[in-house]
Design a protein around this motif. Structure first.
Motif, PDB file in Angstrom:
ATOM      1  N   LYS A 294       0.839  -1.196   0.087  1.00 51.20           N
ATOM      2  CA  LYS A 294      -0.205   0.008  -0.066  1.00 51.20           C
ATOM      3  C   LYS A 294       0.856   1.180  -0.072  1.00 51.20           C
ATOM      4  O   LYS A 294       0.360   2.438   0.498  1.00 51.20           O
ATOM      5  N   GLY A 295       1.967   1.076  -0.498  1.00 53.03           N
ATOM      6  CA  GLY A 295       3.079   2.477  -0.483  1.00 53.03           C
ATOM      7  C   GLY A 295       3.713   2.449   1.041  1.00 53.03           C
ATOM      8  O   GLY A 295       4.459   3.307   0.842  1.00 53.03           O
ATOM      9  N   PHE A 296       3.507   1.520   1.767  1.00 55.10           N
ATOM     10  CA  PHE A 296       4.166   1.826   3.035  1.00 55.10           C
ATOM     11  C   PHE A 296       5.633   1.630   3.042  1.00 55.10           C
ATOM     12  O   PHE A 296       6.452   1.860   3.780  1.00 55.10           O
ATOM     13  N   SER A 297       6.251   0.938   1.893  1.00 55.66           N
ATOM     14  CA  SER A 297       7.404   0.916   1.609  1.00 55.66           C
ATOM     15  C   SER A 297       8.509   1.976   1.497  1.00 55.66           C
ATOM     16  O   SER A 297       9.484   2.095   1.614  1.00 55.66           O
ATOM     17  N   GLY A 298       7.498   3.462   1.189  1.00 50.35           N
ATOM     18  CA  GLY A 298       8.262   4.330   0.945  1.00 50.35           C
ATOM     19  C   GLY A 298       8.116   5.157   2.245  1.00 50.35           C
ATOM     20  O   GLY A 298       8.913   6.398   2.422  1.00 50.35           O
ATOM     21  N   HIS A 299       7.846   4.641   3.448  1.00 49.75           N
ATOM     22  CA  HIS A 299       7.904   5.202   4.952  1.00 49.75           C
ATOM     23  C   HIS A 299       8.916   4.399   5.446  1.00 49.75           C
ATOM     24  O   HIS A 299       9.012   3.374   5.840  1.00 49.75           O
ATOM     25  N   ARG A 300       9.987   5.267   5.886  1.00 46.82           N
ATOM     26  CA  ARG A 300      11.181   4.824   6.539  1.00 46.82           C
ATOM     27  C   ARG A 300      11.613   5.199   7.901  1.00 46.82           C
ATOM     28  O   ARG A 300      11.459   6.569   8.000  1.00 46.82           O
ATOM     29  N   VAL A 301      11.689   4.529   8.850  1.00 48.32           N
ATOM     30  CA  VAL A 301      11.853   4.942  10.194  1.00 48.32           C
ATOM     31  C   VAL A 301      13.250   4.632  10.553  1.00 48.32           C
ATOM     32  O   VAL A 301      13.664   3.311   9.852  1.00 48.32           O
TER      33      VAL A 301
ATOM     34  N   GLY B  71      21.231  -1.151   2.289  1.00 47.17           N
ATOM     35  CA  GLY B  71      21.924  -2.416   1.139  1.00 47.17           C
ATOM     36  C   GLY B  71      22.527  -1.672   0.044  1.00 47.17           C
ATOM     37  O   GLY B  71      21.884  -0.880  -0.505  1.00 47.17           O
ATOM     38  N   VAL B  72      23.527  -2.242  -0.482  1.00 50.64           N
ATOM     39  CA  VAL B  72      24.339  -1.669  -1.666  1.00 50.64           C
ATOM     40  C   VAL B  72      23.482  -1.804  -2.659  1.00 50.64           C
ATOM     41  O   VAL B  72      23.734  -0.930  -3.688  1.00 50.64           O
ATOM     42  N   ASP B  73      22.564  -2.673  -2.992  1.00 53.95           N
ATOM     43  CA  ASP B  73      21.892  -2.920  -4.148  1.00 53.95           C
ATOM     44  C   ASP B  73      20.311  -2.601  -3.905  1.00 53.95           C
ATOM     45  O   ASP B  73      19.486  -3.040  -4.875  1.00 53.95           O
ATOM     46  N   TRP B  74      19.980  -1.851  -2.898  1.00 57.95           N
ATOM     47  CA  TRP B  74      18.868  -1.140  -2.790  1.00 57.95           C
ATOM     48  C   TRP B  74      18.425   0.117  -3.430  1.00 57.95           C
ATOM     49  O   TRP B  74      19.086   1.065  -3.303  1.00 57.95           O
ATOM     50  N   PRO B  75      17.300   0.134  -4.208  1.00 58.93           N
ATOM     51  CA  PRO B  75      16.989   1.371  -4.670  1.00 58.93           C
ATOM     52  C   PRO B  75      16.990   2.533  -3.721  1.00 58.93           C
ATOM     53  O   PRO B  75      17.226   3.775  -3.914  1.00 58.93           O
ATOM     54  N   ASP B  76      16.591   2.363  -2.277  1.00 59.91           N
ATOM     55  CA  ASP B  76      16.525   3.413  -1.452  1.00 59.91           C
ATOM     56  C   ASP B  76      17.847   4.108  -1.123  1.00 59.91           C
ATOM     57  O   ASP B  76      18.008   5.303  -0.996  1.00 59.91           O
ATOM     58  N   LEU B  77      19.107   3.323  -1.435  1.00 58.66           N
ATOM     59  CA  LEU B  77      20.404   3.968  -1.430  1.00 58.66           C
ATOM     60  C   LEU B  77      20.367   5.266  -2.433  1.00 58.66           C
ATOM     61  O   LEU B  77      20.782   6.229  -2.041  1.00 58.66           O
TER      62      LEU B  77
ATOM     63  N   ASN C  82      11.238  10.213  16.877  1.00 53.15           N
ATOM     64  CA  ASN C  82      10.583  11.356  16.403  1.00 53.15           C
ATOM     65  C   ASN C  82      10.648  11.869  15.075  1.00 53.15           C
ATOM     66  O   ASN C  82       9.801  12.860  14.591  1.00 53.15           O
ATOM     67  N   HIS C  83      11.204  10.745  13.949  1.00 54.64           N
ATOM     68  CA  HIS C  83      11.231  11.334  12.603  1.00 54.64           C
ATOM     69  C   HIS C  83      10.821  10.107  11.838  1.00 54.64           C
ATOM     70  O   HIS C  83      10.820   8.931  11.868  1.00 54.64           O
ATOM     71  N   LEU C  84      10.332  10.447  10.674  1.00 53.29           N
ATOM     72  CA  LEU C  84       9.964   9.752   9.587  1.00 53.29           C
ATOM     73  C   LEU C  84      10.371  10.424   8.089  1.00 53.29           C
ATOM     74  O   LEU C  84      10.067  11.317   7.776  1.00 53.29           O
ATOM     75  N   LEU C  85      11.003   9.387   7.273  1.00 53.55           N
ATOM     76  CA  LEU C  85      11.116   9.824   5.986  1.00 53.55           C
ATOM     77  C   LEU C  85      10.296   9.044   4.871  1.00 53.55           C
ATOM     78  O   LEU C  85       9.797   8.088   5.265  1.00 53.55           O
ATOM     79  N   GLN C  86       9.756   9.891   3.940  1.00 51.33           N
ATOM     80  CA  GLN C  86       8.702   9.333   3.379  1.00 51.33           C
ATOM     81  C   GLN C  86       9.086   9.771   1.827  1.00 51.33           C
ATOM     82  O   GLN C  86       9.335  11.106   1.581  1.00 51.33           O
ATOM     83  N   TYR C  87       8.985   8.935   0.822  1.00 47.03           N
ATOM     84  CA  TYR C  87       9.027   9.193  -0.762  1.00 47.03           C
ATOM     85  C   TYR C  87       8.055   8.180  -1.502  1.00 47.03           C
ATOM     86  O   TYR C  87       7.832   6.918  -0.998  1.00 47.03           O
ATOM     87  N   PRO C  88       7.795   8.378  -2.589  1.00 48.74           N
ATOM     88  CA  PRO C  88       6.979   7.434  -3.313  1.00 48.74           C
ATOM     89  C   PRO C  88       7.691   6.240  -3.563  1.00 48.74           C
ATOM     90  O   PRO C  88       8.971   6.317  -4.181  1.00 48.74           O
ATOM     91  N   SER C  89       7.265   5.143  -3.275  1.00 45.30           N
ATOM     92  CA  SER C  89       7.914   3.908  -3.344  1.00 45.30           C
ATOM     93  C   SER C  89       6.894   2.748  -3.324  1.00 45.30           C
ATOM     94  O   SER C  89       6.061   2.559  -2.386  1.00 45.30           O
TER      95      SER C  89
END
Length: 304
Positions: A108-115, A143-149, A207-214
């Motif tokens: 559901k797009g939760f993969s773009g929410h990073r704690v 991870g070295v081959d993760w898109p999130d990097l 206290n923080h959350l990173l969010q991007y379309p993913s």
């Protein structure tokens, strides 16, 4: 309106069933995996099998894991070579070009929410007023081959890439020993990780959350258009009958993820994702089922 939609979708499924009924499906579908542990990917495997069960007119098919756990880059290579049939992963342009994406966000797009996972003694460094520029100056690990990097680096964060390790042992060791300031983790996966690494002095940053379309999709071997079409039909049926929602809600980690995303005490830092050229308006498919069904139907590719 609902009846009209159901008729339209059902009519389309009838047409695709007729054109697809000759597909020569094998008895087993091989999926790739990062870890050999049977707990890994339980939800994804359940959805995969449910989609196949929902399309039993195309053959009785079971799913089996590839015998060798592997990194995401090796999973992609295995599908390209035809050594495996399906994987699940966060999408990017390269993966969509080399494989066949099934464009329903499984999380559901939760993969773009990073704690962030941090050393508990460091929580005071992440106070509520901490700005994004200060966060960018801290050292994170992915991870070295993760898109999130690539996403985090594109947005100006200081991130080191770490090779794949069993249940991310090396990443969490780096956090515990303060070799890095934090490890951004998918909100759905983070509680599982913390439970597995309960012997380490690590904690969830508060206290923080990173969010991007993913978006995390199933990807299918480029040689297997028939399987891709079958999964699209199966997922449409799971959306229609509510089984997909039931499978999602049955996972305790998914409920915990929602509590993080919806927490009023966290500051959300919105980032851009250069890895995909679009934003889906149906990522939360439980709320936008009609749009999700239409998207899957539009992605159906007739076989040559």
């Amino acid at each position: 309106m609902k009846n009209v939609l159901y008729f339209a979708v059902s009519s389309w499924l009838l047409i695709t069933t007729i054109s697809f009924s000759q597909a020569n499906e094998t008895d087993e579908i091989i999926y790739t995996r990062a870890f050999a542990d049977s707990d890994y990917g339980h939800y994804h495997v359940s959805v995969l099998q449910a989609a196949l069960n929902a399309t039993s007119e195309f053959g009785t098919t079971s799913v089996v894991p590839h015998p060798h756990p592997m990194s995401q880059s090796r999973q992609l290579a295995s599908l390209v070579k035809g050594d495996a049939d399906v994987m699940w992963s966060v999408t990017n342009q390269t993966r969509e070009q080399k494989l066949i994406p099934i464009k329903l966000p499984l999380l559901k797009g939760f993969s773009g929410h990073r704690v962030l996972v941090i050393s508990p003694e460091r929580q005071s460094d992440f106070h509520p007023q901490l700005g994004v520029n200060k966060l960018k100056s801290m050292t994170l690990v992915q991870g070295v081959d993760w898109p999130d990097l690539d996403i985090l680096q594109y947005n100006g964060f200081t991130v080191s890439g770490e090779d794949w390790s069993l249940w991310f042992q090396s990443m969490y060791f780096m956090v515990e020993k303060n070799l890095v300031d934090g490890f951004p983790r998918n909100v759905i996966e983070v509680h599982r990780d913390l439970a597995r690494h309960s012997d380490k002095a690590i904690a969830l940053e508060k206290n923080h959350l990173l969010q991007y379309p993913s978006y995390e999709y199933f990807f299918v071997s480029p040689q297997n258009t028939a399987l891709a079409n079958r999964l699209r039909v199966g997922l449409i049926r799971l959306l229609e009958n509510g089984e997909l929602s039931a499978l999602f809600e049955a996972q305790e980690g998914h409920k915990k993820a929602a509590s993080i995303v919806e927490s009023p005490s966290r500051t959300t830092h919105a980032l851009k994702n250069p890895a995909i050229p679009y934003v889906l308006d149906y990522a939360q498919w439980d709320k936008y089922a009609s749009a999700a069904i239409k998207a899957l139907r539009d992605e159906y590719k007739p076989e040559n």
